[in-house]
Design a protein around this motif. Structure first.
Motif, PDB file in Angstrom:
ATOM      1  N   LYS A  81       0.749  -1.095  -0.112  1.00 35.09           N
ATOM      2  CA  LYS A  81      -0.152  -0.153   0.260  1.00 35.09           C
ATOM      3  C   LYS A  81       1.212   1.257   0.206  1.00 35.09           C
ATOM      4  O   LYS A  81       0.441   2.146  -0.742  1.00 35.09           O
ATOM      5  CB  LYS A  81      -1.694   0.018   1.198  1.00 35.09           C
ATOM      6  N   GLU A  82       1.803   1.441   0.970  1.00 34.32           N
ATOM      7  CA  GLU A  82       3.115   2.312   0.764  1.00 34.32           C
ATOM      8  C   GLU A  82       4.087   2.548  -0.531  1.00 34.32           C
ATOM      9  O   GLU A  82       3.682   3.376  -0.854  1.00 34.32           O
ATOM     10  CB  GLU A  82       3.991   2.328   2.132  1.00 34.32           C
ATOM     11  N   ASN A  83       4.182   1.433  -0.919  1.00 33.95           N
ATOM     12  CA  ASN A  83       4.438   1.236  -2.522  1.00 33.95           C
ATOM     13  C   ASN A  83       3.803   1.857  -3.685  1.00 33.95           C
ATOM     14  O   ASN A  83       3.920   2.720  -4.553  1.00 33.95           O
ATOM     15  CB  ASN A  83       5.169   0.346  -2.991  1.00 33.95           C
ATOM     16  N   SER A  85       1.233   4.149  -3.326  1.00 37.88           N
ATOM     17  CA  SER A  85       0.640   5.878  -3.359  1.00 37.88           C
ATOM     18  C   SER A  85       1.908   6.649  -2.905  1.00 37.88           C
ATOM     19  O   SER A  85       3.312   6.239  -3.850  1.00 37.88           O
ATOM     20  CB  SER A  85       0.622   6.099  -1.973  1.00 37.88           C
TER      21      SER A  85
END
Length: 85
Positions: A81-83, A85
């Protein structure tokens, strides 16, 4: 420090508006090698809600997931999820 934490402590320690709280300077030591001392001391102040467990991320952050959840799956999910965004 979050304002909400100060108010929570005020209730927990039964400090009223009539009593002026006194604050003391605190020096924190013995943190993790790559972590500032404050997060080390604060990490265990917030306990997981009922039915939840804490998952320690590789960068020192901590998240809560349902008890029985695979911690590695939580880490992979958050990394994806962090990658994205």
């Amino acid at each position: 420090m979050a304002t909400s934490m100060a108010f929570r402590w005020r209730v927990e320690f039964r400090l009223t508006a009539r009593k002026a709280p006194q604050l003391a300077t605190v020096a924190l030591i013995h943190g993790a090698e790559n972590e500032p001392p404050a997060p080390t001391a604060l990490r265990n102040l917030v306990h997981p809600p009922d039915g939840m467990m804490a998952v320690q991320l590789d960068d020192g952050r901590r998240v809560f997931a349902s008890i029985g959840t695979n911690a590695d799956a939580v880490k992979l999910h958050l990394a994806a999820k962090e990658n994205a965004s």
